[in-house]
Design a protein around this motif. Structure first.
Motif: not given
Length: 345
Positions: A37-45, A52-56, A100-103
């Motif tokens: 198992v590996r853990r890392m920060p999510v590339d989200g908000m 912008p949401v599409p970028v995330l 993850v990417w906003g509302r």
């Protein structure tokens, strides 16, 4: 339910995408073991709140593909299971992902995109749906899995599967409106007065800070103040609650009232008599959280149940953060059973 496996069964690559952390690991059906198992920060908000949401969305897709490929040292050898923090339709369409990417944002066909990019079938399910599969093997009766962390969610497992509408509706107790006041706490989804905004770890923390501001003398005499040494944060709050601090306990009791009401409604409407509580906040407080929740359920009553029966129906889940990974592995095992030596499936 999962079928009999052999030692030749291939291992599954499993991924858990939360609001802040992405986890990837290997699940071996023959042993039920989770490894590597590996853990890392999510590339989200959480990392880029202004994007912008599409970028995330694109960044998260790229990150999953990259980490799975790295984990398997090339194209994955078999199906991949993804547990994702958001409501998911039966065909793997992410309907929303506030953490993850906003509302706002268009639904994302995550299962299709990952299948195309990885070249192997990818099953995408809600993270708590996956977590329910972790407990399905050890729970002979229907159960409701309830998570209390930065938000609140639930899933009911019955008759060999999670009860969900094909469009992904269901298991979202955290978005039940329990506070109709105009200044009710704001949920991540944008709504006000949702159970997740009131009774989650984040909601209880906000309530504790309000209580400290309203009663500075009482707060100053509390164990919570001693542990905090400044602004109240969740680790100190959980520890104060676990130690029985009266100030922190009063705050938590207020948050548990609507949560117990929601559980009572599930019990009365569906008849599920088993509730497994997981989530970082609830498990950090531990057994005291369970006992306070049971006390509130007893106070409100569950129609037809004695206090002893109510106490027996609520339990804490495993104290780790592997629920989504293990559950995704067991779900894949059920959906893609390997043939045994005798040819049975």
């Amino acid at each position: 339910m999962p079928t009999a496996m052999t030692t030749a069964d291939p291992a599954h690559t499993v991924v858990d995408v939360g609001g802040t952390t992405l986890r990837v690991g290997t699940y071996t059906p023959a042993t039920g073991e989770l490894s590597r198992v590996r853990r890392m920060p999510v590339d989200g908000m959480a990392r880029d709140p202004e994007a912008p949401v599409p970028v995330l969305q694109e960044r998260v897709v790229e990150q999953i593909v990259r980490e799975v490929t790295r984990h398997t040292a090339g194209p994955p050898p078999g199906p991949v299971g993804v547990a994702f923090a958001g409501p998911i339709s039966a065909d793997g369409l992410v309907l929303a992902a506030p953490t993850v990417w906003g509302r706002r944002g268009d639904p994302l066909p995550l299962a299709r995109l990952l299948t195309e990019r990885l070249g192997t079938p990818v099953a995408v399910v809600n993270d708590l749906t996956a977590a329910a599969w972790r407990y399905a093997a050890s729970e002979p009766e229907p159960f409701c899995l309830l998570t209390v962390s930065s938000g609140i969610g639930n899933k009911v497992f019955r008759d060999g599967d999670v009860l969900l509408d094909p469009a992904g509706h269901g298991g979202e107790l955290g978005h039940w409106v329990c506070d109709l006041s105009p200044d009710a706490p704001l949920c991540d989804c944008g709504g006000r007065g949702h159970l997740g905004a009131v009774a989650s770890g984040r909601g209880v923390l906000a309530a504790a800070r309000r209580a400290a501001a309203a009663d500075p003398d009482g707060f100053a005499r509390s164990r919570l103040a001693e542990l905090s040494g400044g602004p109240v944060e969740n680790p100190a709050l959980a520890k104060a609650l676990a130690e029985g601090d009266a100030f922190a306990t009063r705050v938590l009791r207020g948050a548990l009232a609507p949560l117990a009401q929601a559980i009572g409604a599930v019990f009365a409407s569906v008849g599920v008599c088993r509730y497994i509580v997981v989530g970082g906040f609830a498990l950090a407080v531990g057994e005291r959280y369970r006992r306070l929740l049971v006390a509130e359920l007893v106070r409100q009553g569950c129609f037809g149940l004695t206090p002893e029966r109510i106490d027996a129906m609520v339990t804490l889940g495993a104290s780790d953060d592997d629920h989504g990974l293990i559950g995704a592995g067991r779900l894949l095992t059920a959906r893609h059973p390997a043939r045994t030596e005798g040819g049975a499936r």
